[in-house]
Design a protein around this motif. Structure first.
Motif, PDB file in Angstrom:
ATOM      1  N   GLY A  31       7.002   5.713  -8.089  1.00  0.00           N
ATOM      2  CA  GLY A  31       6.995   4.873  -6.904  1.00  0.00           C
ATOM      3  C   GLY A  31       5.947   3.781  -6.939  1.00  0.00           C
ATOM      4  O   GLY A  31       5.060   3.759  -7.780  1.00  0.00           O
ATOM      5  N   VAL A  32       6.073   2.851  -5.992  1.00  0.00           N
ATOM      6  CA  VAL A  32       5.077   1.812  -5.813  1.00  0.00           C
ATOM      7  C   VAL A  32       4.448   2.014  -4.447  1.00  0.00           C
ATOM      8  O   VAL A  32       5.105   2.436  -3.500  1.00  0.00           O
ATOM      9  CB  VAL A  32       5.709   0.408  -5.911  1.00  0.00           C
ATOM     10  N   ALA A  33       3.165   1.728  -4.333  1.00  0.00           N
ATOM     11  CA  ALA A  33       2.439   1.933  -3.090  1.00  0.00           C
ATOM     12  C   ALA A  33       2.974   1.009  -2.009  1.00  0.00           C
ATOM     13  O   ALA A  33       2.973  -0.205  -2.161  1.00  0.00           O
ATOM     14  CB  ALA A  33       0.952   1.690  -3.308  1.00  0.00           C
ATOM     15  N   SER A  34       3.427   1.596  -0.903  1.00  0.00           N
ATOM     16  CA  SER A  34       4.054   0.831   0.162  1.00  0.00           C
ATOM     17  C   SER A  34       3.558   1.321   1.516  1.00  0.00           C
ATOM     18  O   SER A  34       3.031   2.414   1.645  1.00  0.00           O
ATOM     19  CB  SER A  34       5.576   0.969   0.104  1.00  0.00           C
ATOM     20  N   ALA A  35       3.744   0.490   2.543  1.00  0.00           N
ATOM     21  CA  ALA A  35       3.392   0.863   3.902  1.00  0.00           C
ATOM     22  C   ALA A  35       4.392   0.267   4.868  1.00  0.00           C
ATOM     23  O   ALA A  35       4.996  -0.769   4.587  1.00  0.00           O
ATOM     24  CB  ALA A  35       1.978   0.377   4.258  1.00  0.00           C
ATOM     25  N   ILE A  36       4.591   0.943   6.001  1.00  0.00           N
ATOM     26  CA  ILE A  36       5.413   0.390   7.066  1.00  0.00           C
ATOM     27  C   ILE A  36       4.488  -0.429   7.950  1.00  0.00           C
ATOM     28  O   ILE A  36       3.697   0.104   8.719  1.00  0.00           O
ATOM     29  CB  ILE A  36       6.101   1.496   7.876  1.00  0.00           C
ATOM     30  N   GLY A  37       4.571  -1.739   7.799  1.00  0.00           N
ATOM     31  CA  GLY A  37       3.649  -2.602   8.524  1.00  0.00           C
ATOM     32  C   GLY A  37       3.934  -2.658  10.009  1.00  0.00           C
ATOM     33  O   GLY A  37       3.025  -2.559  10.831  1.00  0.00           O
ATOM     34  N   GLU A  38       5.199  -2.836  10.376  1.00  0.00           N
ATOM     35  CA  GLU A  38       5.526  -2.903  11.792  1.00  0.00           C
ATOM     36  C   GLU A  38       7.013  -2.659  12.002  1.00  0.00           C
ATOM     37  O   GLU A  38       7.852  -3.154  11.257  1.00  0.00           O
ATOM     38  CB  GLU A  38       5.149  -4.268  12.371  1.00  0.00           C
ATOM     39  N   VAL A  39       7.332  -1.859  13.009  1.00  0.00           N
ATOM     40  CA  VAL A  39       8.702  -1.703  13.486  1.00  0.00           C
ATOM     41  C   VAL A  39       8.698  -2.193  14.926  1.00  0.00           C
ATOM     42  O   VAL A  39       7.939  -1.689  15.745  1.00  0.00           O
ATOM     43  CB  VAL A  39       9.166  -0.234  13.440  1.00  0.00           C
ATOM     44  N   ALA A  40       9.499  -3.208  15.236  1.00  0.00           N
ATOM     45  CA  ALA A  40       9.438  -3.809  16.559  1.00  0.00           C
ATOM     46  C   ALA A  40      10.792  -4.314  16.998  1.00  0.00           C
ATOM     47  O   ALA A  40      11.699  -4.500  16.199  1.00  0.00           O
ATOM     48  CB  ALA A  40       8.427  -4.968  16.564  1.00  0.00           C
ATOM     49  N   CYS A  41      10.921  -4.511  18.299  1.00  0.00           N
ATOM     50  CA  CYS A  41      12.097  -5.161  18.870  1.00  0.00           C
ATOM     51  C   CYS A  41      11.685  -6.570  19.236  1.00  0.00           C
ATOM     52  O   CYS A  41      10.913  -6.775  20.173  1.00  0.00           O
ATOM     53  CB  CYS A  41      12.578  -4.406  20.099  1.00  0.00           C
ATOM     54  N   HIS A  42      12.158  -7.543  18.502  1.00  0.00           N
ATOM     55  CA  HIS A  42      11.800  -8.933  18.768  1.00  0.00           C
ATOM     56  C   HIS A  42      12.825  -9.553  19.704  1.00  0.00           C
ATOM     57  O   HIS A  42      13.456 -10.558  19.378  1.00  0.00           O
ATOM     58  CB  HIS A  42      11.711  -9.702  17.448  1.00  0.00           C
ATOM     59  N   GLY A  43      13.011  -8.922  20.853  1.00  0.00           N
ATOM     60  CA  GLY A  43      14.009  -9.403  21.785  1.00  0.00           C
ATOM     61  C   GLY A  43      13.490  -9.484  23.201  1.00  0.00           C
ATOM     62  O   GLY A  43      12.407  -9.007  23.522  1.00  0.00           O
ATOM     63  N   GLU A  44      14.273 -10.074  24.072  1.00  0.00           N
ATOM     64  CA  GLU A  44      13.885 -10.207  25.470  1.00  0.00           C
ATOM     65  C   GLU A  44      13.847  -8.852  26.170  1.00  0.00           C
ATOM     66  O   GLU A  44      13.061  -8.624  27.065  1.00  0.00           O
ATOM     67  CB  GLU A  44      14.861 -11.139  26.181  1.00  0.00           C
ATOM     68  N   ASP A  45      14.740  -7.952  25.761  1.00  0.00           N
ATOM     69  CA  ASP A  45      14.751  -6.609  26.329  1.00  0.00           C
ATOM     70  C   ASP A  45      13.985  -5.672  25.409  1.00  0.00           C
ATOM     71  O   ASP A  45      14.197  -5.668  24.210  1.00  0.00           O
ATOM     72  CB  ASP A  45      16.187  -6.091  26.484  1.00  0.00           C
ATOM     73  N   GLU A  46      13.095  -4.881  25.981  1.00  0.00           N
ATOM     74  CA  GLU A  46      12.282  -3.984  25.177  1.00  0.00           C
ATOM     75  C   GLU A  46      12.936  -2.603  25.083  1.00  0.00           C
ATOM     76  O   GLU A  46      13.549  -2.134  26.020  1.00  0.00           O
ATOM     77  CB  GLU A  46      10.884  -3.846  25.780  1.00  0.00           C
ATOM     78  N   LEU A  47      12.757  -1.993  23.929  1.00  0.00           N
ATOM     79  CA  LEU A  47      13.199  -0.616  23.750  1.00  0.00           C
ATOM     80  C   LEU A  47      12.042   0.325  24.042  1.00  0.00           C
ATOM     81  O   LEU A  47      10.876  -0.062  24.004  1.00  0.00           O
ATOM     82  CB  LEU A  47      13.686  -0.407  22.313  1.00  0.00           C
ATOM     83  N   GLU A  48      12.367   1.573  24.324  1.00  0.00           N
ATOM     84  CA  GLU A  48      11.333   2.548  24.606  1.00  0.00           C
ATOM     85  C   GLU A  48      10.442   2.749  23.390  1.00  0.00           C
ATOM     86  O   GLU A  48      10.896   2.761  22.258  1.00  0.00           O
ATOM     87  CB  GLU A  48      11.958   3.895  24.991  1.00  0.00           C
ATOM     88  N   ASP A  49       9.145   2.923  23.652  1.00  0.00           N
ATOM     89  CA  ASP A  49       8.208   3.170  22.559  1.00  0.00           C
ATOM     90  C   ASP A  49       8.615   4.403  21.764  1.00  0.00           C
ATOM     91  O   ASP A  49       8.435   4.454  20.549  1.00  0.00           O
ATOM     92  CB  ASP A  49       6.792   3.346  23.103  1.00  0.00           C
TER      93      ASP A  49
END
Length: 261
Positions: A31-49
């Motif tokens: 494997g190669v060293a990886s990270a999950i930098g950000e998971v987000a909803c880039h929309g007008e309506d927000e999803l639950e955390d």
């Protein structure tokens, strides 16, 4: 009683930085060293955390089972991660100003100027080039490289949930046998960033489920299963496919533009 739920997310910034939890035993040799930098909803309506965390966890599981990636947890830097995510979006093939909120539009204005208005034709042309690596802004790429070098990470994954649609009719909690139209669909954009070169590989994924598939999920989880848990079950298979595609296609393309390094 029939139930109909529709959630839409466009492309607007939402500060929901989530860094993946570390796994014991270090990195696998393949494997190669990886990270999950950000998971987000880039929309007008927000999803639950809670759903955002569920999607993050689904990615973490997929990375952990991947032969190409080894997940690592860097020191938290939410501001940098949010900036890299925004920069990847506005430079990428899926940026649509008409579906962006004020924060993302302001960021795009800083990068391209206030008069930047891509036409529908230009947007369609960008979509045709999806999957072709492109570069982050020079300063953003520099800042990410410094951070990644300190943390021993090569690749960062950023995910934008762009659309979730759930129509629950004539399934287990519906008494009307004549109702029809059962489906669940999840759409997301993903950005795999090579921190060493500043290049980004972006992609789009859509996963849909039929009534029978949804029924099977509810049978296992119970009729009172929260909607965010139902979404997560649908996402699990999709996320595995996304990580597989990034490992087979994304990594190879990023390595090509990096000169095979």
């Amino acid at each position: 009683m029939a139930m109909c739920l529709l959630v839409l997310c466009g492309m607007a910034y939402r500060p929901a930085v989530v860094l993946a939890a570390p796994f014991g035993g270090g990195f696998s040799s393949a494997g190669v060293a990886s990270a999950i930098g950000e998971v987000a909803c880039h929309g007008e309506d927000e999803l639950e955390d809670q759903f955002m965390i569920g999607l993050r966890d689904a990615y973490a599981d997929a990375f952990n089972g991947s032969e190409k990636f080894s997940l690592h947890s860097p020191a938290p830097n939410p501001e940098l991660m949010a900036t890299v995510h925004r920069d990847a979006i506005v430079h990428g093939h899926y940026y649509n100003r008409g579906r962006s909120n004020a924060k993302l539009i302001r960021y795009a204005n800083d990068v391209f100027g206030k008069n930047y208005r891509p036409t529908d034709e230009e947007y369609k042309a960008m979509l045709k080039k999806a999957g072709t690596p492109y570069k982050l802004s020079p300063q953003v790429a520099y800042d990410l490289k410094q951070y990644a070098n300190e943390e021993g990470i090569r690749y960062f994954l950023f995910c934008n949930i762009s659309h979730i649609e759930v129509w629950l009719k004539n399934i287990l909690f519906s008494d009307n046998k004549f109702e029809s139209g059962k489906s669940m669909a999840v759409e997301l954009e993903y950005y795999l960033v090579d921190a060493n070169t500043g290049y980004v590989y972006d992609g789009f994924s859509r996963e849909s489920k039929t009534a029978n598939m949804i029924n099977a999920i509810i049978v296992k989880g119970g009729k009172n299963m929260p909607s965010n848990v139902l979404f997560q079950r649908v996402m699990e298979e999709q996320v595995k496919d996304v990580v597989k595609k990034m490992g087979n296609d994304g990594l190879s393309k990023l390595k090509q533009v990096a000169g095979g390094v």
